[in-house]
Motif scaffolding. Structure first.
Motif, PDB file in Angstrom:
ATOM      1  N   UNK A  30       3.318  14.922  -5.905  1.00  0.00           N
ATOM      2  CA  UNK A  30       4.383  15.966  -5.693  1.00  0.00           C
ATOM      3  C   UNK A  30       5.326  15.212  -4.836  1.00  0.00           C
ATOM      4  N   UNK A  31       6.489  16.038  -4.633  1.00  0.00           N
ATOM      5  CA  UNK A  31       7.413  15.492  -3.654  1.00  0.00           C
ATOM      6  C   UNK A  31       7.020  15.444  -2.463  1.00  0.00           C
ATOM      7  N   UNK A  32       6.166  16.290  -1.700  1.00  0.00           N
ATOM      8  CA  UNK A  32       5.792  16.151  -0.138  1.00  0.00           C
ATOM      9  C   UNK A  32       4.809  14.863  -0.177  1.00  0.00           C
ATOM     10  N   UNK A  33       4.186  14.444  -1.129  1.00  0.00           N
ATOM     11  CA  UNK A  33       3.209  13.555  -1.224  1.00  0.00           C
ATOM     12  C   UNK A  33       4.166  12.200  -1.096  1.00  0.00           C
ATOM     13  N   UNK A  34       5.243  12.117  -1.908  1.00  0.00           N
ATOM     14  CA  UNK A  34       6.178  10.881  -2.043  1.00  0.00           C
ATOM     15  C   UNK A  34       6.665  10.740  -0.594  1.00  0.00           C
ATOM     16  N   UNK A  35       7.299  11.848  -0.006  1.00  0.00           N
ATOM     17  CA  UNK A  35       7.839  11.943   1.258  1.00  0.00           C
ATOM     18  C   UNK A  35       6.897  11.183   2.258  1.00  0.00           C
ATOM     19  N   UNK A  36       5.730  11.647   2.005  1.00  0.00           N
ATOM     20  CA  UNK A  36       4.758  11.293   3.167  1.00  0.00           C
ATOM     21  C   UNK A  36       4.417   9.830   3.119  1.00  0.00           C
ATOM     22  N   UNK A  37       4.297   9.152   1.905  1.00  0.00           N
ATOM     23  CA  UNK A  37       4.102   7.672   1.537  1.00  0.00           C
ATOM     24  C   UNK A  37       5.337   6.970   2.124  1.00  0.00           C
ATOM     25  N   UNK A  38       6.625   7.469   1.962  1.00  0.00           N
ATOM     26  CA  UNK A  38       7.742   6.839   2.479  1.00  0.00           C
ATOM     27  C   UNK A  38       7.682   6.687   3.842  1.00  0.00           C
ATOM     28  N   UNK A  39       7.309   7.826   4.594  1.00  0.00           N
ATOM     29  CA  UNK A  39       7.229   7.962   6.126  1.00  0.00           C
ATOM     30  C   UNK A  39       6.255   7.030   6.767  1.00  0.00           C
ATOM     31  N   UNK A  40       4.999   7.029   5.780  1.00  0.00           N
ATOM     32  CA  UNK A  40       4.014   5.919   6.055  1.00  0.00           C
ATOM     33  C   UNK A  40       4.602   4.547   6.128  1.00  0.00           C
ATOM     34  N   UNK A  41       5.375   4.225   5.217  1.00  0.00           N
ATOM     35  CA  UNK A  41       5.799   2.742   5.086  1.00  0.00           C
ATOM     36  C   UNK A  41       6.729   2.547   6.259  1.00  0.00           C
ATOM     37  N   UNK A  42       7.636   3.489   6.435  1.00  0.00           N
ATOM     38  CA  UNK A  42       8.716   3.426   7.417  1.00  0.00           C
ATOM     39  C   UNK A  42       8.103   3.232   8.981  1.00  0.00           C
ATOM     40  N   UNK A  43       6.983   3.674   9.083  1.00  0.00           N
ATOM     41  CA  UNK A  43       6.454   3.694  10.313  1.00  0.00           C
ATOM     42  C   UNK A  43       5.609   2.429  10.518  1.00  0.00           C
ATOM     43  N   UNK A  44       5.568   1.478   9.481  1.00  0.00           N
ATOM     44  CA  UNK A  44       5.183   0.143   9.699  1.00  0.00           C
ATOM     45  C   UNK A  44       3.589  -0.063   9.307  1.00  0.00           C
ATOM     46  N   UNK A  45       3.078   1.096   8.812  1.00  0.00           N
ATOM     47  CA  UNK A  45       1.590   0.885   8.411  1.00  0.00           C
ATOM     48  C   UNK A  45       1.374  -0.151   7.440  1.00  0.00           C
ATOM     49  N   UNK A  46       0.536  -0.957   7.651  1.00  0.00           N
ATOM     50  CA  UNK A  46       0.042  -1.936   6.366  1.00  0.00           C
ATOM     51  C   UNK A  46      -0.503  -1.285   5.186  1.00  0.00           C
ATOM     52  N   UNK A  47      -0.470  -1.909   4.282  1.00  0.00           N
ATOM     53  CA  UNK A  47      -1.047  -1.656   2.880  1.00  0.00           C
ATOM     54  C   UNK A  47      -2.461  -1.260   3.195  1.00  0.00           C
ATOM     55  N   UNK A  48      -3.099  -0.381   2.651  1.00  0.00           N
ATOM     56  CA  UNK A  48      -4.498   0.055   2.501  1.00  0.00           C
ATOM     57  C   UNK A  48      -5.333  -1.285   2.116  1.00  0.00           C
ATOM     58  N   UNK A  49      -6.299  -1.764   2.821  1.00  0.00           N
ATOM     59  CA  UNK A  49      -6.749  -3.163   2.215  1.00  0.00           C
ATOM     60  C   UNK A  49      -7.743  -2.889   1.130  1.00  0.00           C
ATOM     61  N   UNK A  50      -8.146  -1.732   0.698  1.00  0.00           N
ATOM     62  CA  UNK A  50      -8.847  -1.486  -0.589  1.00  0.00           C
ATOM     63  C   UNK A  50      -7.681  -1.682  -1.767  1.00  0.00           C
ATOM     64  N   UNK A  51      -6.735  -0.954  -1.690  1.00  0.00           N
ATOM     65  CA  UNK A  51      -5.480  -1.127  -2.423  1.00  0.00           C
ATOM     66  C   UNK A  51      -5.039  -2.553  -2.824  1.00  0.00           C
ATOM     67  N   UNK A  52      -5.103  -3.383  -1.570  1.00  0.00           N
ATOM     68  CA  UNK A  52      -4.666  -4.815  -1.778  1.00  0.00           C
ATOM     69  C   UNK A  52      -5.668  -5.579  -2.488  1.00  0.00           C
ATOM     70  N   UNK A  53      -6.922  -5.081  -2.195  1.00  0.00           N
ATOM     71  CA  UNK A  53      -8.058  -5.901  -3.037  1.00  0.00           C
ATOM     72  C   UNK A  53      -8.166  -5.574  -4.654  1.00  0.00           C
ATOM     73  N   UNK A  54      -7.742  -4.184  -4.850  1.00  0.00           N
ATOM     74  CA  UNK A  54      -7.680  -3.729  -6.204  1.00  0.00           C
ATOM     75  C   UNK A  54      -6.525  -4.524  -6.928  1.00  0.00           C
ATOM     76  N   UNK A  55      -5.477  -4.533  -6.012  1.00  0.00           N
ATOM     77  CA  UNK A  55      -4.143  -5.172  -6.811  1.00  0.00           C
ATOM     78  C   UNK A  55      -4.566  -6.755  -7.185  1.00  0.00           C
ATOM     79  N   UNK A  56      -5.293  -7.490  -6.190  1.00  0.00           N
ATOM     80  CA  UNK A  56      -5.507  -8.783  -6.287  1.00  0.00           C
ATOM     81  C   UNK A  56      -6.425  -8.976  -7.460  1.00  0.00           C
TER      82      UNK A  56
END
Length: 901
Positions: free
Chosen positions: A538-564
């Motif tokens: 939902x919209x609140x989850x999208x907003x949270x993810x954007x804030x997370x990225x703006x704060x400079x948090x690195x990509x989740x390591x498990x997501x990185x591995x799955x994408x690989x």
């Protein structure tokens, strides 16, 4: 390649299957595939469906067709099974009104591949898979054996036990045991002793949480009701029935015969009478209890469960994980999603209506535990022999033990489903993921050793088409789809935006770019977002993810591995990696897009503010211009202008917070002197049914005022209880609200609520021409249309075209008058592009027609289930065609302004 999408079916999940089939139909890549809709009715007939009907809100809106329905005193909508026993000829006559019956041996004449969007019995149990294999038709997903295991929750438990998977303690109760009422207290005592409390009770062959209950205490009556629910049985007591009002009796029967929440139809009484129609049931219950013949009546669905599964409760985090096969045939678990429920059970509403539950991907756990979940899901996928993809649900305890349950061989395929949500985390949009599923399914069918020459030829042809698509230099129109916002309508705006994005993403003409708007009226913040963030819950989850990225948090390591791990898939189907959200200005937006589709509702979007910014930079956009938008956002001002032009509207006044704070008694007196109870109270500049309430007394008026004028974001419990607000129901804070008289039948012979859409185009002379569609008749279960009825697939009852009169010529004459009235509204308000106008229609003596306008939506909801798509289909527009026309008008308008300048 012709893809037969098989959807609908006899199961209780048929509405979700219907909506999922529509999603597949719309999202198949149009440069690779031709979609062929094959609707399965509740008697198992395969129907080559006229595409217009795909865009109905529910199956009951078109099937059985209105012409074959028996007279219904209460205008109840029914499924085919409620017509009783039908001969082959009668079925044929019904089918021919919506399409053409096709038999399995004819499938190859119409399509090359079957995409299965069926759920539950007959669709996920190996039945359809076996049928298709017999007729050498390749199909999506798992084969016969894994499907048979995946449908049976009890067989699964035994199977998982034997393969070393932890399972909760469980027992079954057979229908014949349960029939002996004297044994029920003993069964309850044994089960609570053996399994403990809480106790989970399940119908073992159903999905979508149908027939699931949790018993927390030693309340035998609650246990008895829960078992009956899972057996799809109900005992009705004379005392209770006679205490109901006529309206309550009707609502009780409606809920009882609902295929998701109730026991469905047909039902058998305890003395063997079979009842097919809800009004027949109402009549029989009324007669039995009036005659004092019985103290109670037990009803059981004719296709009830033979036994019920009971499990000990697992305390832990709930998750769902999609597992797909990689190009080497090995299982690849996508990132598991944590489900944070609003209630005890992740039920039908929570699964399919945005904003009612939260989906967190990946699940909020240490990396090693997330990987453990993935490993267990992959292990079960292999152990059961699943093919192509499966959805595995489960729990992980505080100690890290994983309990898997209810593997699904066909996931829900609504835009917000886990199926697309998790695929987006590796960078696949819905269109690309469907292509992957089709290709992988062809490879799996080849492994069976049947019809290999033909299958290999199909596979080579598809691979060549995919490669050609990648290398073709296609110049597409870049469309920024702006969604989200900061109003109470933000979640529905995201649903609309995603739907627009997905419709455009599968075309050869447009390249959609998802853009999320947040911030405030003083400062709009625009973010270009990747597909995985766009498909958050939902919209609140999208907003949270954007804030997370703006704060400079690195990509989740498990997501990185799955994408690989998934890179061979993404490389083949997308050719690009996911990017971080990117903040852009309106000036920068001009260079990123050729046009904008505003999918916002309410403020901003419908108020002219966004249009003002876009016009500064000459960016074409959809919908009405600045001045018209500024008027239509305000329901009070809109109605005042319409009244001045002789158009009938509700009597109304504005109620202000300042007056309420100064003197509450005078505030109430002012309203009560102008309106008698009941009346309607609602925000003047919000839509989507946010805080629209029928106010029946001063207590409710006080509660409404206290909530809408509150200082804090949180709702006050007392007033919320008085107004019977639903879970997570949006209730905005405002400085004023609108009061309207309750429009009623009065002296009319017929009275109905309608919503009508329209579209504009330029004539050669530069004038704007209005195309007004057949309006839909909106049927509300409660006092006003709810959010679910407007936007949740399978929930709302919108009959298109509206039933103004039973006689066709008279119906059309009335319809033409209503359409003329709606057109006049559009002309007065200078509506452009498209709009939706809500109204009441009162038909009086000598068929005099009164159209009373409620509100005008200059950027109407564009979710997959919204009724504007039912209306445009009648005029020959598929959703993409409609969206294309809207965008074309917006781009032509900008060109005209440039030329004029």
């Amino acid at each position: 390649m012709k893809i037969g999408i098989i959807f609908g079916g006899p199961s209780r999940e048929r509405e979700i299957s219907f909506a999922g089939g529509r999603t597949v139909y719309d999202n198949l890549d149009k440069s690779l595939f031709e979609a062929v809709p094959v609707f399965v009715d509740s008697l198992g007939n395969f129907i080559l469906l006229d595409w217009h009907y795909i865009y109905k809100g529910t199956i009951r809106d078109f099937y059985p067709p209105v012409e074959v329905l028996p007279h219904s005193l209460h205008q109840l909508q029914i499924y085919l099974e409620s017509l009783g026993e039908l001969s082959t000829e009668e079925q044929e006559g019904i089918i021919n009104k919506v399409g053409k019956r096709i038999l399995p041996h004819q499938f190859k004449e119409y399509f090359d591949f079957a995409f299965l969007a069926l759920h539950g019995p007959y669709g996920e149990d190996g039945s359809i898979q076996g049928l298709l294999e017999w007729y050498r038709m390749p199909y999506s997903g798992s084969g016969i054996l894994p499907s048979a295991i995946g449908i049976d929750k009890i067989l699964q438990k035994d199977y998982m036990n034997s393969h070393g998977f932890p399972v909760p303690r469980y027992r079954i109760v057979r229908a014949e045991e349960w029939a002996d009422t004297s044994q029920r207290p003993i069964i309850f005592e044994q089960l609570t002793r053996d399994l403990g409390l809480p106790l989970v009770i399940k119908a073992p062959h159903q999905g979508s949480s149908i027939g699931v209950s949790i018993i927390k205490t030693t309340d035998f009556r609650a246990f008895e009701e829960a078992l009956a629910r899972s057996f799809f049985a109900k005992t009705i007591y004379k005392n209770s029935w006679q205490g109901f009002s006529p309206e309550a009796k009707l609502n009780f029967v409606k809920q009882l015969t609902d295929i998701r929440e109730g026991i469905g139809l047909p039902v058998r009484t305890d003395n063997g009478v079979i009842i097919h129609h809800p009004e027949q049931l109402l009549e029989i219950l009324e007669g039995v209890f009036e005659e004092n013949a019985r103290e109670e009546v037990t009803l059981t669905n004719v296709e009830s469960e033979p036994y019920v599964l009971l499990e000990s409760f697992i305390q832990g985090k709930e998750f769902s994980c999609i597992v797909i096969q990689d190009p080497n045939g090995n299982p690849l678990a996508l990132p598991p999603t944590e489900i944070i429920k609003g209630g005890e059970v992740f039920d039908y509403r929570s699964k399919y209506l945005p904003g009612l539950s939260r989906k967190i991907t990946p699940i909020n756990l240490p990396n090693e535990q997330i990987q453990h979940i993935r490993q267990e899901c992959s292990r079960l996928f292999s152990a059961v022999g699943f093919n192509v993809y499966a959805r595995l649900d489960g729990f992980i305890t505080a100690e890290g033990q994983v309990f898997l349950n209810d593997p699904n061989t066909t996931s829900g395929m609504l835009p917000s489903s886990f199926f697309f949500h998790q695929a987006a985390e590796i960078g696949l949009n819905p269109s690309q993921f469907l292509t992957y599923i089709i290709r992988t399914s062809l490879v799996e069918r080849l492994k069976s050793g049947k019809d290999t020459v033909h299958l290999r030829k199909q596979l080579h042809a598809l691979d060549a088409s995919i490669q050609n698509k990648k290398t073709a230099n296609q110049k597409k129109i870049r469309v920024g789809v702006i969604m989200g916002g900061y109003s109470s309508e933000r979640h529905i705006s995201v649903e609309s935006g995603r739907n627009i994005y997905e419709k455009l993403a599968s075309t050869v003409k447009y390249q959609p770019i998802p853009i999320f708007l947040t911030g405030s009226a003083e400062e709009h913040r625009l973010y270009v977002i990747p597909v995985n963030i766009m498909l958050k819950d939902n919209a609140d989850d999208i907003k949270e993810k954007i804030a997370h990225a703006e704060e400079g948090h690195l990509q989740h390591p498990v997501l990185e591995q799955i994408r690989q791990e998934a890179s061979p898939i993404t490389e083949k189907y997308t050719g690009k990696m996911l990017r971080e959200p990117q903040l852009v200005t309106y000036e920068q937006l001009k260079d990123l897009v050729d046009a904008v589709f505003i999918a916002l509702h309410g403020r901003p979007g419908e108020d002219g503010a966004l249009q003002t910014e876009l016009e500064k930079y000459g960016i074409p956009y959809n919908g009405s211009g600045i001045d018209s938008s500024r008027i239509t956002i305000n329901k009070y001002e809109t109605n005042e202008i319409l009244r001045q032009h002789g158009i009938k509207v509700a009597d109304h006044l504005m109620a202000y917070k300042q007056d309420w704070q100064t003197n509450k008694e005078a505030f109430f007196q002012n309203i009560e002197s102008a309106f008698s109870y009941p009346f309607i109270a609602k925000p003047a500049d919000d839509g989507c049914s946010s805080a629209v309430k029928k106010i029946k007394n001063q207590r409710e008026l006080a509660a409404f005022s206290e909530l809408i004028f509150r200082e804090t974001e949180d709702l006050t419990q007392g007033p919320a209880t008085v107004l019977a607000l639903g879970f997570k129901e949006e209730f905005p804070q405002k400085e004023a609200f609108l009061v309207e008289n309750l429009i009623s039948k009065e002296d009319g012979s017929h009275f109905l609520e309608v919503t009508g859409g329209l579209l504009t185009r330029y004539l050669p002379n530069g004038q704007v021409e209005y195309e007004v569609f057949e309006a839909s008749e909106a049927l509300a279960e409660g006092e006003v249309l709810s959010l679910e009825e407007k936007f949740l697939a399978g929930e709302g009852q919108n009959i298109t075209p509206a039933r103004y009169a039973p006689e066709p010529k008279l119906r059309q004459k009335i319809s033409d008058k209503v359409k003329a009235d709606l057109k006049k509204v559009a002309e007065v308000l200078n509506i452009e592009g498209y709009a939706r106008i809500d109204a009441f229609v009162r038909i009086k003596e000598k068929n005099e027609v009164e159209t009373i306008i409620i509100e005008v939506n200059s950027l109407p909801g564009m979710t997959p289930a919204t009724c504007i798509f039912h209306q445009t289909a009648i005029n020959g527009y598929k959703p993409y065609d409609f969206i294309d026309r809207i965008l074309t008008f917006g781009m032509e308008r900008t060109q005209k302004k440039v030329r004029a300048a």
